[in-house]
Scaffold this active site. Sequence first.
Site, PDB file in Angstrom:
ATOM      1  N   LEU A 153       0.795  -1.234   0.000  1.00 16.88           N
ATOM      2  CA  LEU A 153       0.000   0.000   0.000  1.00 16.88           C
ATOM      3  C   LEU A 153       0.823   1.277   0.000  1.00 16.88           C
ATOM      4  O   LEU A 153       0.301   2.362   0.159  1.00 16.88           O
ATOM      5  CB  LEU A 153      -0.933  -0.016   1.222  1.00 16.88           C
ATOM      6  N   LEU A 157       4.081   3.818  -1.730  1.00 11.80           N
ATOM      7  CA  LEU A 157       4.708   4.155  -3.006  1.00 11.80           C
ATOM      8  C   LEU A 157       6.057   3.441  -3.107  1.00 11.80           C
ATOM      9  O   LEU A 157       6.767   3.303  -2.111  1.00 11.80           O
ATOM     10  CB  LEU A 157       4.955   5.664  -3.060  1.00 11.80           C
ATOM     11  N   ILE A 158       6.398   3.032  -4.305  1.00 14.55           N
ATOM     12  CA  ILE A 158       7.738   2.474  -4.545  1.00 14.55           C
ATOM     13  C   ILE A 158       8.635   3.664  -4.892  1.00 14.55           C
ATOM     14  O   ILE A 158       8.266   4.498  -5.713  1.00 14.55           O
ATOM     15  CB  ILE A 158       7.688   1.481  -5.728  1.00 14.55           C
ATOM     16  N   ASP A 194      -1.188   3.098 -10.566  1.00 10.62           N
ATOM     17  CA  ASP A 194      -2.108   2.243 -11.345  1.00 10.62           C
ATOM     18  C   ASP A 194      -2.159   2.629 -12.820  1.00 10.62           C
ATOM     19  O   ASP A 194      -3.200   2.509 -13.464  1.00 10.62           O
ATOM     20  CB  ASP A 194      -3.532   2.351 -10.767  1.00 10.62           C
ATOM     21  N   HIS A 248      -4.308  -5.171  -9.112  1.00 14.22           N
ATOM     22  CA  HIS A 248      -5.305  -4.198  -8.678  1.00 14.22           C
ATOM     23  C   HIS A 248      -6.676  -4.863  -8.750  1.00 14.22           C
ATOM     24  O   HIS A 248      -6.990  -5.512  -9.764  1.00 14.22           O
ATOM     25  CB  HIS A 248      -5.247  -2.953  -9.568  1.00 14.22           C
TER      26      HIS A 248
END
Length: 199
Positions: free
Chosen positions: A93, A95-96, A153, A112
């Site tokens: 959940l 951010l990368i 996404d 997703h």
Amino acid sequence: MSNPAKVAVFVSGGGSNLQSLINASKSGNLAARIVLVISNRDDAYGLERARREGIDTFVYNVKKYPDRAAAHKDLMEVIEHYDIEYIALAGYLKLIPKPLIRKYADKITNVHPALLPKYGGKGMYGHRVHEAVLKAGDTESGATIHIVDEIYDNGKILMQKKVPVNSDDTPDTLAARVLKVEHEIYPIALNNLITGKYQ
Ligand code: GRF
């Protein structure tokens, strides 16, 4: 399996998608070896699933570092150490970090619980997605496996599978139906990516 790709899986919760990837790897249906499971939460059950399978784990909590740069540096070093070739986000959940997305361009995947590009983007995760689908009165939903890029996404869609939305569905019943197809398509999509079927 001749030299399976080394994969790191990022989880934040129960890790049922991680488990389906592990099972596919063990049954020879996924040309990968999951060598590291990373979570932002030390209580994520996905870490327990990894430990049971003898897979190394790493808790990556940005708050535990003096600053973001130090956190990113540590994460990159851990990923380097394990010689990771692909990264699979599975209910992760956070951010990368952008440096990691750039280093692993087109080699980071995510699952997703909706038919992207619908019901995606910042803040659209978990129940919120299914509530939005039900609120919109859609008659179908589904799961999407996509490449992770620097926008939420947004990356190239690798695979999708639809499920019906029933008139008596709740977010829970819809989530359960979608989760089942997530487990089905994630190993297939990741295997296709690793074996070059999307070139
Ligand atoms: C799933 O619903 C998935 O769609 C979303 O987060 C949830 C992860 O579940 N990305 P699990 O941790 O894999 O069981």
